[in-house]
Design a protein around this motif. Sequence first.
Motif, short mmCIF file in Angstrom:
data_model
loop_
_atom_site.label_atom_id
_atom_site.label_comp_id
_atom_site.label_asym_id
_atom_site.label_seq_id
_atom_site.Cartn_x
_atom_site.Cartn_y
_atom_site.Cartn_z
N ARG A 1 8.40 5.43 -11.98
CA ARG A 1 8.08 4.06 -11.44
C ARG A 1 8.37 3.06 -12.30
O ARG A 1 8.75 1.81 -11.94
N GLN A 2 7.91 3.13 -13.66
CA GLN A 2 8.24 2.21 -14.65
C GLN A 2 9.89 1.99 -14.72
O GLN A 2 10.36 0.63 -14.63
N GLN A 3 10.87 2.91 -14.59
CA GLN A 3 12.02 2.55 -14.39
C GLN A 3 12.36 1.88 -13.15
O GLN A 3 13.35 1.09 -13.16
N GLN A 4 11.97 2.11 -12.21
CA GLN A 4 12.15 1.48 -10.98
C GLN A 4 11.82 -0.07 -11.21
O GLN A 4 12.90 -0.93 -10.43
N VAL A 5 10.63 -0.29 -11.70
CA VAL A 5 10.56 -1.79 -11.80
C VAL A 5 11.54 -2.28 -12.82
O VAL A 5 12.02 -3.43 -12.36
N ILE A 6 11.76 -1.79 -13.91
CA ILE A 6 12.91 -2.18 -14.67
C ILE A 6 14.21 -2.28 -14.02
O ILE A 6 15.03 -3.63 -14.17
N ASP A 7 14.49 -1.54 -13.26
CA ASP A 7 15.82 -1.69 -12.51
C ASP A 7 15.85 -2.77 -11.35
O ASP A 7 16.70 -3.51 -11.35
N GLN A 8 14.61 -2.95 -10.71
CA GLN A 8 14.74 -3.94 -9.87
C GLN A 8 14.76 -5.21 -10.55
O GLN A 8 15.09 -6.52 -9.92
N ALA A 9 14.26 -5.31 -11.73
CA ALA A 9 14.06 -6.64 -12.62
C ALA A 9 15.55 -7.25 -13.35
O ALA A 9 15.85 -8.14 -13.81
N THR A 10 16.55 -6.15 -13.00
CA THR A 10 17.97 -6.57 -13.40
C THR A 10 18.65 -7.67 -12.75
O THR A 10 18.60 -7.65 -11.44
N VAL A 11 19.33 -8.60 -13.45
CA VAL A 11 19.96 -9.54 -12.75
C VAL A 11 21.34 -9.02 -12.06
O VAL A 11 21.93 -8.24 -12.70
N PRO A 12 21.45 -9.15 -10.72
CA PRO A 12 22.57 -8.71 -10.03
C PRO A 12 23.98 -9.36 -10.61
O PRO A 12 24.00 -10.39 -11.10
N GLY A 13 25.00 -8.31 -10.42
CA GLY A 13 26.26 -8.71 -11.13
C GLY A 13 27.07 -9.92 -10.39
O GLY A 13 27.62 -10.94 -10.85
#
Length: 160
Positions: A20-32
């Motif tokens: 779940r922590q990884q999901q939050v981090i992935d969602q916070a990534t600025v899109p290309g």
Amino acid sequence: MSEQMSPGEAAQALDEIQRRQQQVIDQATVPGWYWWSVGALMVVLAVGVDIRTPAALGVAVTVFVVGLLSATAMVVRGQFLRARLRNGLLDGRGVVAILGFVALIVGCTLGLAFGLRAAGVPYPATLACVAGGIAMGLGGPVLMRTLRRIMLANRAGSAQ
């Protein structure tokens, strides 16, 4: 909890927390797309600077500001609706990575523009910003991967 968990249950619970922590981090990534948008807006601004008429500069600055604010608002709004990062995920390494990326793009773009102008090349700001925009579009996702690695290393339960 009066019952003790088995080691297997504890391991499963920790795995779920890390997932779940990884999901939050992935969602916070600025899109290309954001990085390419910023690069394209840099070019628009540079064209206005190179044309050197008040109308061209006014239009270019307006497009740049409205475009940058709109793109940034879309990214930030999406991230706030989906995930909120806690403090501590981005440490000094993340700050250095972000500042280094910005300094590299700005420094190289300005250096190239001044060099092209000194060489008498027409539209030096535009040409330099095309190069800077490409660097932004290609480098932004690399920056995001670096920040993701840092955040994953700093999440709760990871080996420090």
